[in-house]
Design a protein around this motif. Sequence first.
Motif, short mmCIF file in Angstrom:
data_model
loop_
_atom_site.label_atom_id
_atom_site.label_comp_id
_atom_site.label_asym_id
_atom_site.label_seq_id
_atom_site.Cartn_x
_atom_site.Cartn_y
_atom_site.Cartn_z
N VAL A 40 0.84 -1.14 -0.09
CA VAL A 40 -0.07 -0.13 -0.11
C VAL A 40 0.95 1.19 -0.10
N ALA A 41 0.59 2.24 -1.00
CA ALA A 41 1.21 3.38 -0.98
C ALA A 41 0.40 4.74 -0.74
N GLY A 42 1.03 5.61 -0.11
CA GLY A 42 0.15 6.77 0.16
C GLY A 42 1.02 8.17 0.57
N VAL A 43 0.39 8.92 1.19
CA VAL A 43 1.17 10.38 1.53
C VAL A 43 0.35 10.33 3.09
N ILE A 44 1.07 10.95 3.98
CA ILE A 44 0.74 11.33 5.23
C ILE A 44 1.30 12.48 5.90
N LYS A 45 0.64 13.40 6.61
CA LYS A 45 1.41 14.49 7.05
C LYS A 45 2.42 14.11 8.03
N ARG A 46 3.55 15.12 8.14
CA ARG A 46 4.95 14.61 8.63
C ARG A 46 4.81 14.48 10.23
N GLU A 47 3.98 15.35 10.73
CA GLU A 47 3.62 15.39 12.24
C GLU A 47 3.16 14.00 12.78
N ARG A 48 2.39 13.46 11.87
CA ARG A 48 1.62 12.21 12.21
C ARG A 48 2.33 10.92 12.02
N PHE A 49 3.52 11.22 11.26
CA PHE A 49 4.04 9.70 10.89
C PHE A 49 4.79 8.99 12.13
N PRO A 50 5.06 9.57 13.08
CA PRO A 50 5.85 8.74 14.11
C PRO A 50 4.94 7.94 14.85
N ALA A 51 3.59 8.48 15.18
CA ALA A 51 2.70 7.74 15.91
C ALA A 51 2.07 6.68 14.87
N PHE A 52 2.02 7.13 13.58
CA PHE A 52 1.53 6.17 12.73
C PHE A 52 2.53 4.71 12.36
N GLU A 53 4.06 5.01 12.46
CA GLU A 53 4.90 3.98 12.30
C GLU A 53 4.59 3.06 13.53
N ARG A 54 4.41 3.66 14.79
CA ARG A 54 4.46 2.88 16.12
C ARG A 54 3.42 1.84 15.94
N LEU A 55 2.02 2.43 15.61
CA LEU A 55 0.73 1.89 15.56
C LEU A 55 0.90 0.51 14.73
N LEU A 56 1.62 1.03 13.53
CA LEU A 56 1.39 -0.18 12.49
C LEU A 56 2.35 -1.48 12.98
N TRP A 57 3.67 -0.95 13.75
CA TRP A 57 4.33 -2.03 14.23
C TRP A 57 3.57 -2.87 15.48
N ARG A 58 2.80 -2.12 16.30
CA ARG A 58 2.07 -2.91 17.37
C ARG A 58 1.19 -3.67 16.93
N ILE A 59 0.30 -3.32 15.78
CA ILE A 59 -0.78 -3.95 15.35
C ILE A 59 -0.60 -5.16 14.65
N CYS A 60 0.43 -4.93 13.86
CA CYS A 60 0.96 -6.09 12.95
C CYS A 60 2.15 -6.94 13.37
N HIS A 61 2.53 -6.60 14.56
CA HIS A 61 3.61 -7.33 15.05
C HIS A 61 4.95 -7.41 14.50
N GLY A 62 5.15 -6.45 13.76
CA GLY A 62 6.44 -6.42 13.07
C GLY A 62 6.20 -7.08 11.82
N ASN A 63 5.03 -7.80 11.28
CA ASN A 63 5.24 -8.50 10.12
C ASN A 63 5.06 -7.76 9.00
N ILE A 64 5.48 -6.31 8.99
CA ILE A 64 5.14 -5.53 7.69
C ILE A 64 6.65 -4.95 7.37
N VAL A 65 7.02 -4.30 6.35
CA VAL A 65 7.91 -3.83 5.80
C VAL A 65 7.55 -2.25 5.52
N LEU A 66 7.95 -1.09 6.10
CA LEU A 66 7.54 0.17 5.94
C LEU A 66 8.92 0.82 5.50
N ARG A 67 8.71 1.64 4.24
CA ARG A 67 9.58 2.69 3.91
C ARG A 67 8.94 4.20 3.77
N HIS A 68 9.66 5.03 3.97
CA HIS A 68 8.95 6.48 3.79
C HIS A 68 10.32 7.25 3.42
N GLU A 69 9.63 8.43 2.81
CA GLU A 69 10.63 9.49 2.32
C GLU A 69 9.84 10.91 2.43
#
Length: 866
Positions: free
Chosen positions: A180-209
Amino acid sequence: MGSIFRSEEMCLVQLFFQTETAYCYVNELGELGLVQFRDLNPGIIAFQRKFVNEVRRCEEMERILRFLEKEITKANIPIVESMGNDKAPCPRDVIELEAAFEKLEKELKEINTNQEALKNNCLELTELKFLLQITEDFFEEAESQLSGSELPSEESVPVTGFSRRHSSTSGGGRLKLGFVAGVIKRERFPAFERLLWRICHGNIVLRHEEINVPAEDRMADEFVSKDVFIIFYQGELFKSKVRKICDGFHATVYPCPETLHERMEMSVGVNLRIADIYMVLDQTEKHRKDLLLSAAKDVHKWNVKVKKMKAIYYTLNLCNIDITQKCLIAEIWCPVTDLKKVHYTLTKESVQNSSIMPPILNRIGTKKTPPTFNKTNTFTAGFQNIVDAYGVGNYREVNPAPYSIITFPFIFAIMFGDCGHGLVMAIMALGLIMYEKHHRNIDMNNEILSILCHGRYIILLMGLFSIYTGLIYNDCFSKTFNLFGSAWNVRAMFQPNGPWINETLHNSATLQLNPAVRGVFSGRPYPFGIDPIWNIAVNKLTFLNSYKMKMSVILGVIHMLFGVTLSLLNHIYFKELNNIFLEFIPEVIFLTALFGYLVFLIIFKWCIFTVSESEIAPSILVHFINMLMFNYSGPAVTPFYCKQRSVQIFLVLIALLAVPWMLLIKPYLLYSDQQRTKLEELMCDSSEVSILQHEHAETEINGGREKSHWEEEKFSFGDTFVQQAIHTIEYCLGCVSNTASYLRLWALSLAHAELSEVLWHMVLHNGFTAKKGLSSIGLTITFAAFAVLSVAILLVMEGLSAFLHALRLHWTKIKAFDLWRRNYFMGILKVQLGWNFKTNFTKEQAINSSPSHLRTFVKDKSTINR
């Protein structure tokens, strides 16, 4: 006495005109600006009057104009000021004007909506463009790490195992991954990343720029800081979780094609669509700008017209309507001298409109108190505003404003006395006068410049009077003029006439000239102003302290006595003999017996004691205190003249006698008159009483429900005594405090002179006397610094301080004139109503203001603020 020295004589006039032509007649009266309408419907609230719908339509047009002004200002387009006198539109043109406003508002709102939608669409396409560019780098990195040739897609991405942060090949086999590819506001990304990690138990690969929009991009200013992300996952369960989390963080998910060819095609299409939107935005912005430019040419004129139209309908709401609904009845206050002008204006308008029934003017008698109207022009308006700031006098009272034309700038100049600074101020005032003549029909957006232009003649007179007092003080930028030669001679102090020898000059730091030595002081005063020798004297400050302090007391007592004298003119005009004998005479006695005598002692000491007797001359302050304390014993008390003790005791006694004279006699006489009136009313015949009641009822019918002040007021001995006691205490204490208050003339004059001298020695004098000498450039810089500091400190700051203190001292004169006491203690303050309507006619004024206020407007449209 001319009308400039006393408020205008007013008359009450009834107006009868047709309902159809009432708008035009009120419009002409408003342009004339000489009448005040009375409210004939005081019991009807504003929202129940006949023309309330028209007033609301005007308010709606004002709202549209405010919206247009806001949009024009936002577009940085200057509003063109109308040069002519914009009259109110005819009633038949109001509908067209209203339709034009609504059409303009609708078109502008539609353009703004479409422009906003296009910008949002352009922003989304810009985000998609950067997403395609950044994710292409992700796929290229992943492709280089894949063992197979199949590219990752949303359905299946054949890659080897990825770590969470970095893609790396593990020893296992291939995995089927979605993304899945998309765009998110920069100030929301840290919380977005932590929640993905906890919900998916690390079974994802996340890249951003981060998205770095180039500064030359048109949407750079509109773009919010955002990050592009791509998430690789395995299975439908993680797919739904990832999408829900994206929705929760308001991340925008964009479709990303599977193959490189499809992604390149989409990128080309996105760029083409962005270019098309840019073109449409350019056309939209051009159309919007053209629309605002055309509106900017007329928006000021429209504003004036709508405000005048609203004023007309509000004024019509003050009128009464007859039973047939075909005739409006109005009552206006009008100066007697301008009644013919009002009649001529209405007749002229009737001829132009071909009216069947011309307006009828009927002058009626009334016992109601007319409003106070003082005629002004461009020169006297500023001084009239100064007087009105303290209160407006009653009808036909003396107007203190003409006298303030002389006294106000003179009192200012006493505190500001420097002919150099006064010359600069006068030149600045002349510049303001010339500037105002060329910009008379243009609104001034600079508030400070507008205030200065309105007070240009006050500043001019303050500058001219400062030149005069500066010559009296012999002070020009802290330097003196020796025009007539000093009256002091230094040579006479040398032997054989005096004690000095050459060694005396070399061995003494300071030397004192003794006026008792023959030839040292000629005995003749300096012809004009202060002798220039005092500028180099060590005891200069001591001499000026004594001189200016005594001068302040003399001028203060004269100023207060002049204010009390003005009240005598009112008592004579209104034939109030009781006030002359019971207020004016005791006030003058109290003031002159104490402080007038103090002025006499000052002048007497100047005239009687010679140079040889100056050291043994008695102290005025000690004598005045002993006079009030009845202390005449002691060796230090040396009388000024024979019989001084008897004279001073007599003066103190009559001053003390004036206090109960003011306090008790007037309330007693008023109470006696009231009791006598009651007795006469009881003895009146019943028929006469009925006739009086009938006449009183007719007066109420003809004059409306408003009753005059004397009809409503009931005599109360207690209230009268309290008011008289307040006046007596306030006057007696005021004479003492105000005399001391006039010492600020001395204090500010010395402060201005000392500041000027300090500035000279600290800046310009150092530049001239530098040891190594300054070049021409250095002297220019020094003089520039001296000029800037002189203007900033001495002209602006000291000038403003002297201006405020002059205002305070004029309040003293007006209080002595009895205006302040009547307005604030007796509770009959009269507001001077706007004979020339110079302010915005806003909704708050229409609803909250007193309905008796005049609602007219002036011929000069520049006085109506936007």
